[in-house]
Each structure stands twice: as C-alpha cells, then as structure tokens.
Design a protein around this motif. Structure first.
Motif, PDB file in Angstrom:
ATOM      1  N   THR A  37     -74.766  51.379  32.153  1.00 22.61           N
ATOM      2  CA  THR A  37     -74.868  51.113  31.158  1.00 22.61           C
ATOM      3  C   THR A  37     -73.751  52.098  29.690  1.00 22.61           C
ATOM      4  O   THR A  37     -72.641  51.272  28.759  1.00 22.61           O
ATOM      5  CB  THR A  37     -76.217  52.134  30.477  1.00 22.61           C
ATOM      6  N   ARG A  40     -70.602  49.981  30.944  1.00 26.25           N
ATOM      7  CA  ARG A  40     -70.585  48.431  30.057  1.00 26.25           C
ATOM      8  C   ARG A  40     -70.476  48.696  28.566  1.00 26.25           C
ATOM      9  O   ARG A  40     -69.995  47.626  28.260  1.00 26.25           O
ATOM     10  CB  ARG A  40     -72.332  48.028  30.578  1.00 26.25           C
ATOM     11  N   GLU A  41     -71.545  49.979  28.018  1.00 24.53           N
ATOM     12  CA  GLU A  41     -70.895  49.633  26.530  1.00 24.53           C
ATOM     13  C   GLU A  41     -70.000  50.586  26.770  1.00 24.53           C
ATOM     14  O   GLU A  41     -69.413  49.808  25.487  1.00 24.53           O
ATOM     15  CB  GLU A  41     -71.753  50.788  26.026  1.00 24.53           C
ATOM     16  N   TYR A  42     -68.720  50.558  27.265  1.00 26.83           N
ATOM     17  CA  TYR A  42     -67.609  51.230  26.799  1.00 26.83           C
ATOM     18  C   TYR A  42     -66.809  49.790  27.226  1.00 26.83           C
ATOM     19  O   TYR A  42     -65.941  49.778  26.385  1.00 26.83           O
ATOM     20  CB  TYR A  42     -66.710  52.343  27.486  1.00 26.83           C
ATOM     21  N   ASP A  44     -67.854  46.473  26.743  1.00 26.97           N
ATOM     22  CA  ASP A  44     -67.983  45.984  25.723  1.00 26.97           C
ATOM     23  C   ASP A  44     -67.943  45.777  24.364  1.00 26.97           C
ATOM     24  O   ASP A  44     -67.041  45.299  23.159  1.00 26.97           O
ATOM     25  CB  ASP A  44     -69.535  46.041  24.714  1.00 26.97           C
ATOM     26  N   ALA A  45     -67.002  48.203  23.579  1.00 28.11           N
ATOM     27  CA  ALA A  45     -66.158  47.911  22.274  1.00 28.11           C
ATOM     28  C   ALA A  45     -65.248  48.061  23.157  1.00 28.11           C
ATOM     29  O   ALA A  45     -64.125  47.804  22.073  1.00 28.11           O
ATOM     30  CB  ALA A  45     -66.692  49.850  22.668  1.00 28.11           C
ATOM     31  N   ARG A 358     -66.442  60.191  28.584  1.00 25.26           N
ATOM     32  CA  ARG A 358     -68.106  59.769  28.420  1.00 25.26           C
ATOM     33  C   ARG A 358     -69.134  59.751  29.564  1.00 25.26           C
ATOM     34  O   ARG A 358     -70.727  60.268  29.312  1.00 25.26           O
ATOM     35  CB  ARG A 358     -68.408  58.119  28.339  1.00 25.26           C
TER      36      ARG A 358
END
Length: 504
Positions: A37, A40-42, A44-45, A358
């Motif tokens: 997660t 993936r969030e990184y 996407d950003a 992160r």
C-alpha cells in the motif's frame, strides 16, 4: 529580458518548500500488504515507473517484490536485477574486511603494501591506509582528481587506478572526511590483486554465492548496465527512458542486485554475519567494525553511514545515486528490521530515499513524510519560461534592423551586445557552476542535463535565441553601415555624369 528570465528560472529550480507530514498511528502488524500500500500510494503520487523493495526482520523476509516496469516495458519482479549504485560501497568494504579476517590484509596497513600500482603525484599517498579508503578519510578529493569528468572513461579497475597517478591529495591522510568514489575503486582493485580474482568473481564466490544472491553481479561502466538496470528522467510528470551518462563505477557503484538478493544481504547484516541458510560471510566483530564510524567524520563508517530515524532510533544506512536510478539500504538495529529500495529514476528525484523513509515510518509508526513540492510544477514553469524566451528572441530578431538604425555610439552598442553572450558562456560552463553548488564534487557537463533537464532546455533556448538576436543585430549594423558609406547622387545623375535637357 532573457537574462532576467534565466535568473528567475534559477530561483525556481533551486526552490524548496517545507514538507508537511501526515499522522500515522502505531503499526498493527506490518505485513506485505501494508508495504504494498505504501509503495502503491507513493507511485500513484509521483509517477515513479518502477521499483524493487525488500523488508527483512532478523533472519526472516517480511516482503520482497518488484513494482512497475523497466524502461523496456518489462515488469519488475523480486528477481529483476537493478542498479544499487553507491550501496555497492558496502559490498566493497565487506570484501576487504573478509581479507582482513583471513589475515591477508591489515586494515590499518598502507594501501601500497598490497597494491604497489597505486601511486599518485603526492608523496603522502604512501601513508594512506586501507581503513582510510573505506571511511573516506584518505585525503583524496574531487577537487584534485576529477573522477566523473575524466576522459577517456576507464574500462577496468586497473585502468581506473592508473589514471590517479597524476593526482594529488587535498588533505593529509586521516585528517579530513570527503566523499570520493575513487576511494572504493582503489579498494576494489586491492581485492582483485590480493585475491588473484576479478572483483566480480570475488563477490560471486565469497559474497553472492554463499548468500544465495544468484541475481547479483557487478558492472564496470554505464554501458555495461543491462536493460533492467537502466532508468528514467521525469519530465512534466512523465517517465522518459534515457541511457546512463558515461562513467566508471565498479567498486564504488557497480553492483546490480534484486529485491530477493538484497533481502539476503540485509539478513546477513542483521544476523551476525550469517545468511538465511546459516552460512557466515563475516564475523560479528567484523560487522561491528564495518558499522563503526570514524572519529573524523562522526557518521561515516566503512561503506555505511550512521544516522537516526524520525523516531530517534539508530539507523545504519547507505544511499546510492546514479543519474537515471537510485537505491537505499537501511538497518534498524533496535527493531531488527532491514529495508532496501531500488528505484529507476535518477538522483534529481530521490525516489529511493523518499520511499524508504515512508516504509521506515510505517515500521515505526511515525508520521509519513509527504512527497513535497512536485517537480511537475517546476518543469512546467521552466518550460513556460523557455517558450517566452523563444518568443522574445524571435521579436528581437524581427526588430534587429530597427535596433541597428538607432545605434550611434559604438561603445554603447558593444555594451548592449555583450550580454547576449552570457547564456552561451553559462551553457558551456554550467558544470563548473553546479560543481560549486555541490561543494566541489566533480560534475561532467552531460550530467547537468540529467540533473536539471528542463532548466537546460530553458538555458539552451536562451543561448540559441541570444545568438540569433546577436547575429541579426550585427547584420543590421553592417547594412546600416553600408548605407551610411554609400555615395549620395543628386537627382537626375547617372554614373556621376550630369545630363542637361536642351529645349529647342
């Protein structure tokens, strides 16, 4: 006006803004899905095209996976070899320490005792010890030996060491710390000479093999990188695949590895020198030596750095930066975790270090850092300025003859023309400017285009535009000069003869 735009662009390029944080509660059992997660969030950003991530704890692999794709479009898996860049220094230091523990090298003995071919144009080079190479207190420096911009690029460790013969030291050995890649190129060559094997063979037989790191090997130069280990620049948020600029890196930055293999490497460092299968590659005392910083730097050990995490816990780490990819490894002794990340975007973006921060925040339950100011905005501003610069240059070319017609005093005319040469001067010497900004680190001109691609587009546009305006104005001045010098004929004359009309 164009020079003012360049000044504004410089401010935009170097601008940095505070990065707020997002609170995160204590981890409730960190597992593979939680790490997925975060990655993936990184991605996407930021638009990060590809990465390999591994997390270990003690002798257990918590997670090892690949994400995204290589520049060739192939999916990155846990077994995809990627560049670890300067993380390679930790491998070189361990190889030397193995020779120390075998009694073949003395850590505090002079390098030249084991590597007679290592000579410099400075008698103090004979005082450099093996330890000083590994903790970067040898006195060697980018200010006295230009390792990145040296030409031709060496093709082997032997050639790399040979090119140092004309260099001098910047400080007495053991008195000053300075990050300098050739320290580890000399150390790797020492491993070759003492062991009688190539550096790649030595690591395969003494490190990679015993740990089961079957995806790992070394590369000498940038052109040796396989397609999976090449990377990107990010421009306007889009990943652009580009080749790594020419440079020699074995010993200091040439190891290629995968998420699966880096898990084995981290386990050995967190498990008293023993791999997953129990095979020892170094003693616990040897590991302690590798992880102990010098008194000169206070934080740099032997191919590792000592720092603290956001929670204040000790971290043993090392970063790795190429111009098209980055890597980071970290050991957290208090919790037993190890983390490694390889990202296929260059050092201008710092994705490996940002992503590992992160992940460590996830492991420690501390606030997760944000992604900061997006480079997309900076790229957009710089390219917009490049467009304005092109328009101003075109206007200047169109008005060049009118401008020339209004010039009278030659001194004032020259003063108005000379600033048009400034972009050309800056464009050709920009690597020297960047070297100063990087505190004397050696930077080749081509590397600046990788660090600041959109700024270089702006600077190149300004250079071409100013040259076009300069040529147009000089042409206009020449035409005006010819018109001023041309003889003026009275009305009704031809070829200097006056004709008279006689009336009958």
């Amino acid at each position: 006006m164009i020079t003012r735009i360049l000044a504004l662009a410089g401010a935009v390029t170097l601008a940095a803004s505070p990065t707020p944080t997002t609170p995160l509660g204590p981890p409730a059992g960190v597992d593979a899905s939680a790490i997925d997660t975060v990655v993936r969030e990184y991605r996407d950003a930021t638009g990060l095209p590809g990465a390999a991530v591994t997390v270990t704890r003690g002798s257990t692999v918590v997670h090892a996976a690949g994400y995204g794709h290589t520049p060739a479009g192939d999916p990155i898996t846990a077994h995809t070899p990627m560049a670890v860049a300067s993380v390679s220094k930790s491998f070189t230091a361990l190889a030397v320490m193995q020779l120390v523990e075998a009694g073949r090298v003395a850590l505090d003995g002079p390098v030249q005792a084991y590597l007679p071919e290592f000579t410099m144009a400075d008698p103090r080079a004979g005082q450099i010890t093996v330890r000083q190479l590994l903790n970067q207190t040898s006195g060697m420096s980018d200010t006295t030996y230009r390792s990145f911009s040296r030409r031709p690029v060496p093709r082997s460790l032997q050639e790399a060491v040979a090119t140092m013969r004309t260099a001098r030291l910047a400080a007495d050995p053991g008195t000053r710390w300075e990050y300098h890649n050739p320290n580890f190129q000399v150390a790797a060559r020492l491993v070759e000479v003492v062991s009688g094997r190539s550096f790649d063979d030595y690591l395969r037989q003494q490190v990679f093999g015993p740990l089961g790191m079957t995806d790992s090997r070394t590369a000498n130069v940038a052109s040796d990188l396989p397609p999976s280990a090449r990377g990107h620049l990010m421009i306007l948020g889009m990943a652009v695949a580009v080749p790594e600029p020419p440079a020699f890196g074995n010993g200091s930055g040439g190891v290629l590895s995968s998420a699966y293999d880096m898990a084995a490497w981290l386990i050995a460092h967190g498990n008293q020198g023993r791999g997953r299968n129990g095979t020892a590659i170094i003693s616990p005392a040897g590991l302690t030596t590798l992880h102990t910083p010098s008194t000169v730097s206070g934080s740099y050990a032997l191919g590792w750095s000592i720092a603290t995490s956001a929670s204040g816990a000790p971290v043993i780490e090392h970063s790795g930066d190429l111009f098209t990819s980055t890597a980071y490894q970290a050991l957290l002794p208090a919790s037993g975790y190890g983390v490694a990340v390889m990202a296929n975007t260059g050092l201008a973006h710092g994705d490996a270090s940002a992503l590992i921060a992160r992940i460590i925040a996830l492991l420690e339950g501390t606030p997760v850092p944000s992604t900061g100011t997006p480079l997309l905005v900076i790229d957009g501003v710089l390219l917009a300025l490049a467009s304005v610069t092109a328009l101003l240059a075109g206007w200047g070319v169109l008005r060049a003859r009118r401008w020339a017609a209004g010039r009278r005093a030659w001194l004032w005319t020259v003063a108005r023309l000379l600033p048009l040469l400034l972009p050309l001067l800056l464009f050709s010497s920009i690597h020297h400017v960047v070297s100063v900004l990087y505190r004397g680190r050696d930077v080749a001109w081509i590397q600046v285009t990788y660090l600041y691609p959109t700024f270089m587009v702006l600077l190149g546009t300004a250079m071409v535009g100013c040259i076009a305006v300069l040529v147009a104005r000089l042409t206009g001045l020449a035409r005006v000069g010819r018109e001023v010098r041309a003889p003026k004929h009275p009305t009704g004359t031809a070829r200097g003869r006056t004709t008279t009309n006689h009336m009958a």
